[in-house]
Design a protein around this motif. Structure first.
Motif, PDB file in Angstrom:
ATOM      1  N   ALA A 166      -3.493  -1.151  -1.235  1.00 26.56           N
ATOM      2  CA  ALA A 166      -2.805  -2.417  -0.920  1.00 26.56           C
ATOM      3  C   ALA A 166      -1.396  -2.421  -1.525  1.00 26.56           C
ATOM      4  CB  ALA A 166      -3.618  -3.604  -1.446  1.00 26.56           C
ATOM      5  N   TRP A 167      -1.273  -1.887  -2.724  1.00 25.56           N
ATOM      6  CA  TRP A 167       0.040  -1.840  -3.409  1.00 25.56           C
ATOM      7  C   TRP A 167       0.991  -0.896  -2.694  1.00 25.56           C
ATOM      8  CZ3 TRP A 167       4.437  -1.289  -5.837  1.00 25.56           C
ATOM      9  CH2 TRP A 167       4.763  -0.179  -6.625  1.00 25.56           C
ATOM     10  N   HIS A 168       0.529   0.288  -2.300  1.00 21.79           N
ATOM     11  CA  HIS A 168       1.425   1.236  -1.626  1.00 21.79           C
ATOM     12  C   HIS A 168       1.766   0.812  -0.202  1.00 21.79           C
ATOM     13  CE1 HIS A 168       1.305   5.037  -4.356  1.00 21.79           C
ATOM     14  NE2 HIS A 168       1.434   3.929  -5.053  1.00 21.79           N
ATOM     15  N   ALA A 169       0.876   0.026   0.420  1.00 22.60           N
ATOM     16  CA  ALA A 169       1.209  -0.536   1.736  1.00 22.60           C
ATOM     17  C   ALA A 169       2.339  -1.562   1.586  1.00 22.60           C
ATOM     18  CB  ALA A 169      -0.024  -1.191   2.354  1.00 22.60           C
ATOM     19  N   SER A 170       2.312  -2.313   0.465  1.00 25.99           N
ATOM     20  CA  SER A 170       3.271  -3.414   0.251  1.00 25.99           C
ATOM     21  C   SER A 170       4.570  -2.967  -0.407  1.00 25.99           C
ATOM     22  CB  SER A 170       2.631  -4.484  -0.652  1.00 25.99           C
ATOM     23  OG  SER A 170       1.360  -4.864  -0.189  1.00 25.99           O
ATOM     24  N   ALA A 222       0.728  -1.647   8.451  1.00 19.30           N
ATOM     25  CA  ALA A 222      -0.247  -0.614   8.072  1.00 19.30           C
ATOM     26  C   ALA A 222       0.179   0.762   8.584  1.00 19.30           C
ATOM     27  CB  ALA A 222      -1.661  -0.959   8.566  1.00 19.30           C
ATOM     28  N   THR A 223       1.460   1.049   8.429  1.00 19.02           N
ATOM     29  CA  THR A 223       2.013   2.292   8.975  1.00 19.02           C
ATOM     30  C   THR A 223       1.604   3.535   8.190  1.00 19.02           C
ATOM     31  OG1 THR A 223       4.047   1.691   7.800  1.00 19.02           O
ATOM     32  CG2 THR A 223       3.987   1.293  10.178  1.00 19.02           C
ATOM     33  N   MET A 224       0.927   3.344   7.047  1.00 17.32           N
ATOM     34  CA  MET A 224       0.412   4.498   6.306  1.00 17.32           C
ATOM     35  C   MET A 224      -0.700   5.216   7.075  1.00 17.32           C
ATOM     36  SD  MET A 224      -1.195   4.738   2.529  1.00 17.32           S
ATOM     37  CE  MET A 224      -0.408   3.308   1.837  1.00 17.32           C
ATOM     38  N   ARG A 225      -1.203   4.586   8.139  1.00 17.36           N
ATOM     39  CA  ARG A 225      -2.196   5.255   8.995  1.00 17.36           C
ATOM     40  C   ARG A 225      -1.607   6.505   9.634  1.00 17.36           C
ATOM     41  NH1 ARG A 225      -3.012   1.151  13.372  1.00 17.36           N
ATOM     42  NH2 ARG A 225      -0.957   0.542  12.612  1.00 17.36           N
ATOM     43  N   PHE A 226      -0.275   6.538   9.763  1.00 23.00           N
ATOM     44  CA  PHE A 226       0.371   7.618  10.506  1.00 23.00           C
ATOM     45  C   PHE A 226       1.106   8.586   9.582  1.00 23.00           C
ATOM     46  CE2 PHE A 226       0.855   3.603  12.986  1.00 23.00           C
ATOM     47  CZ  PHE A 226      -0.146   3.844  13.916  1.00 23.00           C
ATOM     48  N   ALA A 227       1.150   9.865  10.009  1.00 23.49           N
ATOM     49  CA  ALA A 227       2.138  10.765   9.449  1.00 23.49           C
ATOM     50  C   ALA A 227       3.464  10.288  10.030  1.00 23.49           C
ATOM     51  CB  ALA A 227       1.853  12.199   9.868  1.00 23.49           C
ATOM     52  N   PRO A 228       4.576  10.312   9.337  1.00 22.48           N
ATOM     53  CA  PRO A 228       4.743  10.946   8.033  1.00 22.48           C
ATOM     54  C   PRO A 228       4.317  10.101   6.828  1.00 22.48           C
ATOM     55  CG  PRO A 228       6.829  10.053   8.788  1.00 22.48           C
ATOM     56  CD  PRO A 228       5.840   9.801   9.893  1.00 22.48           C
ATOM     57  N   GLU A 229       4.174   8.772   6.974  1.00 21.95           N
ATOM     58  CA  GLU A 229       3.990   7.939   5.776  1.00 21.95           C
ATOM     59  C   GLU A 229       2.705   8.292   5.019  1.00 21.95           C
ATOM     60  OE1 GLU A 229       4.893   3.747   6.413  1.00 21.95           O
ATOM     61  OE2 GLU A 229       3.964   3.240   4.493  1.00 21.95           O
ATOM     62  N   GLY A 230       1.631   8.542   5.753  1.00 20.51           N
ATOM     63  CA  GLY A 230       0.367   8.906   5.107  1.00 20.51           C
ATOM     64  C   GLY A 230       0.473  10.181   4.296  1.00 20.51           C
ATOM     65  N   ASP A 231       1.414  11.044   4.688  1.00 22.75           N
ATOM     66  CA  ASP A 231       1.602  12.328   3.997  1.00 22.75           C
ATOM     67  C   ASP A 231       2.634  12.272   2.880  1.00 22.75           C
ATOM     68  OD1 ASP A 231      -0.232  13.416   5.749  1.00 22.75           O
ATOM     69  OD2 ASP A 231       1.295  14.172   7.145  1.00 22.75           O
ATOM     70  N   HIS A 232       3.269  11.112   2.663  1.00 23.64           N
ATOM     71  CA  HIS A 232       4.194  11.012   1.533  1.00 23.64           C
ATOM     72  C   HIS A 232       3.426  11.328   0.250  1.00 23.64           C
ATOM     73  CE1 HIS A 232       7.134   8.054   3.764  1.00 23.64           C
ATOM     74  NE2 HIS A 232       7.230   9.293   4.208  1.00 23.64           N
ATOM     75  N   GLY A 233       4.093  12.074  -0.654  1.00 26.03           N
ATOM     76  CA  GLY A 233       3.427  12.496  -1.891  1.00 26.03           C
ATOM     77  C   GLY A 233       2.782  11.343  -2.640  1.00 26.03           C
ATOM     78  N   ALA A 234       3.463  10.199  -2.690  1.00 23.59           N
ATOM     79  CA  ALA A 234       2.953   9.042  -3.434  1.00 23.59           C
ATOM     80  C   ALA A 234       1.625   8.547  -2.869  1.00 23.59           C
ATOM     81  CB  ALA A 234       3.979   7.913  -3.417  1.00 23.59           C
ATOM     82  N   ASN A 235       1.365   8.823  -1.592  1.00 21.39           N
ATOM     83  CA  ASN A 235       0.149   8.305  -0.953  1.00 21.39           C
ATOM     84  C   ASN A 235      -1.021   9.288  -0.977  1.00 21.39           C
ATOM     85  OD1 ASN A 235       1.316   5.822  -0.395  1.00 21.39           O
ATOM     86  ND2 ASN A 235       2.194   6.535   1.547  1.00 21.39           N
ATOM     87  N   ALA A 236      -0.867  10.390  -1.711  1.00 26.28           N
ATOM     88  CA  ALA A 236      -1.956  11.374  -1.799  1.00 26.28           C
ATOM     89  C   ALA A 236      -3.213  10.710  -2.344  1.00 26.28           C
ATOM     90  CB  ALA A 236      -1.527  12.528  -2.707  1.00 26.28           C
ATOM     91  N   GLY A 237      -4.326  10.940  -1.660  1.00 22.91           N
ATOM     92  CA  GLY A 237      -5.615  10.421  -2.124  1.00 22.91           C
ATOM     93  C   GLY A 237      -5.990   9.074  -1.543  1.00 22.91           C
ATOM     94  N   LEU A 238      -5.034   8.391  -0.908  1.00 26.45           N
ATOM     95  CA  LEU A 238      -5.347   7.048  -0.408  1.00 26.45           C
ATOM     96  C   LEU A 238      -6.187   7.064   0.872  1.00 26.45           C
ATOM     97  CD1 LEU A 238      -2.080   5.101  -1.300  1.00 26.45           C
ATOM     98  CD2 LEU A 238      -4.296   5.101  -2.462  1.00 26.45           C
ATOM     99  N   LYS A 239      -6.365   8.255   1.446  1.00 29.93           N
ATOM    100  CA  LYS A 239      -7.269   8.380   2.588  1.00 29.93           C
ATOM    101  C   LYS A 239      -8.689   7.968   2.190  1.00 29.93           C
ATOM    102  CE  LYS A 239      -8.489  11.518   6.376  1.00 29.93           C
ATOM    103  NZ  LYS A 239      -9.943  11.262   6.375  1.00 29.93           N
ATOM    104  N   VAL A 271      -8.857   2.381  -6.286  1.00 32.45           N
ATOM    105  CA  VAL A 271      -8.139   3.058  -5.198  1.00 32.45           C
ATOM    106  C   VAL A 271      -7.862   2.087  -4.037  1.00 32.45           C
ATOM    107  CG1 VAL A 271     -10.069   4.092  -3.878  1.00 32.45           C
ATOM    108  CG2 VAL A 271      -7.882   5.324  -4.076  1.00 32.45           C
ATOM    109  N   LEU A 272      -8.727   1.068  -3.860  1.00 30.29           N
ATOM    110  CA  LEU A 272      -8.445   0.028  -2.851  1.00 30.29           C
ATOM    111  C   LEU A 272      -7.212  -0.783  -3.255  1.00 30.29           C
ATOM    112  CD1 LEU A 272     -11.907  -1.516  -1.832  1.00 30.29           C
ATOM    113  CD2 LEU A 272     -10.569   0.210  -0.610  1.00 30.29           C
ATOM    114  N   LEU A 273      -7.115  -1.101  -4.549  1.00 31.31           N
ATOM    115  CA  LEU A 273      -5.929  -1.831  -5.021  1.00 31.31           C
ATOM    116  C   LEU A 273      -4.679  -0.976  -4.832  1.00 31.31           C
ATOM    117  CD1 LEU A 273      -4.311  -4.040  -6.381  1.00 31.31           C
ATOM    118  CD2 LEU A 273      -5.172  -3.262  -8.602  1.00 31.31           C
ATOM    119  N   ARG A 274      -4.794   0.321  -5.115  1.00 34.07           N
ATOM    120  CA  ARG A 274      -3.620   1.191  -4.953  1.00 34.07           C
ATOM    121  C   ARG A 274      -3.183   1.270  -3.489  1.00 34.07           C
ATOM    122  NH1 ARG A 274      -1.721   7.160  -5.943  1.00 34.07           N
ATOM    123  NH2 ARG A 274       0.213   6.637  -6.995  1.00 34.07           N
TER     124      ARG A 274
END
Ligand code: CCH
Length: 288
Positions: A46-50, A65-82, A41-44
């Motif tokens: 890094a991959w979804h950030a890139s 590292a904009t996945m820290r914020f909604a909306p990007e953190g809430d994109h379906g593809a990023n589910a579980g990366l929290k 999940v750590l590799l995933r």
């Protein structure tokens, strides 16, 4: 005259190695997670950030590292990366000088190496950016699609067929979770060890549709315990992709070499580094 008395800490290789060591230690301690490791999940993360990078507009990528914020953190593809981001929070607290952007990629490097993958040379210098830099939804691949989608997504990042296949070999690691992507199960029998088994299984096993209520996916005929996504099956169906799948199934060294090169490129997309390409850091693994 005026004197600038503010001490600026300039981290060096040894400092990043300390961060690496701390992540490696936490990986070993937290063997209760999933198949026994937070590595996949750590590799995933890094991959979804890139993988949001778009070469035409030079937007997205690991800088920010904009996945820290909604909306990007809430994109379906990023589910579980929290789970991965939370895992790294104590590391950020222990080493407050590192940016989240550099930390997430360093964690991806550490995960690959600690799961016995190839060395992944690393450069630091990413800066964290605010939510106005969040990328639009839809930049990451959709597992239900075919080869033209794979080429469109990875072509947008600048990759060729060979690199696309090499990168797909990351699916030797980890699993799908019904409460995240909707898909279910691991790709290989050793989901916490980096191997070329993903390619071997694609070449050697027979695959059939899984009969279930979930999204369309494949299972191995023999044990019905392994899975492939529709996009994974393209790697063996498509003529051009297939030649590399067969190469990597036969030659683990070729896979490791191409995977390392492609991941270094992936992790650096869109980052304005000061550290030169020929002075990347290669970290010592815990078992070196
Ligand atoms: Fe992937 N991936 N990936 N993947 N992926 C999933 C899980 C992992 C696609 C879809 C999915 C790459 C390419 C693709 C990892 C690394 C990489 C899941 C399950 C889906 C769906 C998520 C869940 O349910 O938790 C698609 C589609 C593509 C390309 O077309 C690339 C490239 C990489 C890295 C280089 C890793 C690792 C996992 C396991 C995560 C975990 O939590 O175990």
């Amino acid at each position: 005259g005026q004197t600038n008395t503010k001490k600026i800490f300039t981290p060096r290789f040894e400092d990043y190695q300390k961060v690496y060591d701390q992540i490696a230690k936490l990986l070993e301690e937290h063997d209760e997670y999933d198949d026994g490791s937070y590595g996949p999940v750590l590799l995933r993360l890094a991959w979804h950030a890139s993988g949001t990078y778009d070469k035409l507009t030079n937007t997205g990528g690991s800088n920010g590292a904009t996945m820290r914020f909604a909306p990007e953190g809430d994109h379906g593809a990023n589910a579980g990366l929290k789970a991965a981001r939370d895992f790294l929070e104590p590391v950020k607290e222990a080493f407050p000088w590192i940016t989240y952007s550099d930390l997430w990629i360093l964690a991806g490097v550490c995960a690959i190496q600690e799961m016995q993958g190839p060395k992944i040379p690393y450069r630091a210098g990413r800066s964290d950016r605010d939510l106005s830099f969040c990328t639009p939804d839809g930049r990451l691949p959709d597992a239900s699609k075919g080869s033209s989608h794979i080429r469109a997504i990875f072509g947008r990042m600048g990759f060729d067929d060979r690199a696309m296949v090499a990168l797909s070999g990351a699916h030797a690691l980890g699993r799908c979770h019904t409460d995240r992507s909707g898909y279910s199960g691991p790709w290989t029998f050793s989901p916490t060890t980096m191997t070329n088994d993903y390619f071997k299984l694609l070449v050697e096993e027979k695959w059939q549709y899984k009969k279930w209520n979930g999204p369309k996916q494949f299972e191995d005929v023999k044990t019905k315990t392994l899975m492939m996504l529709p996009t994974d099956m393209e790697i063996i169906k498509d003529k051009s992709f297939k030649q590399y799948t067969e190469l990597y199934a036969k030659d683990n060294d070729a896979f490791f070499k191409d995977f390392s090169e492609a991941v270094v490129t992936l992790f650096e997309l869109g980052v304005p580094f000061e550290q030169p390409e020929d002075q990347r850091y290669t970290f010592k693994s815990s078992f070196d």
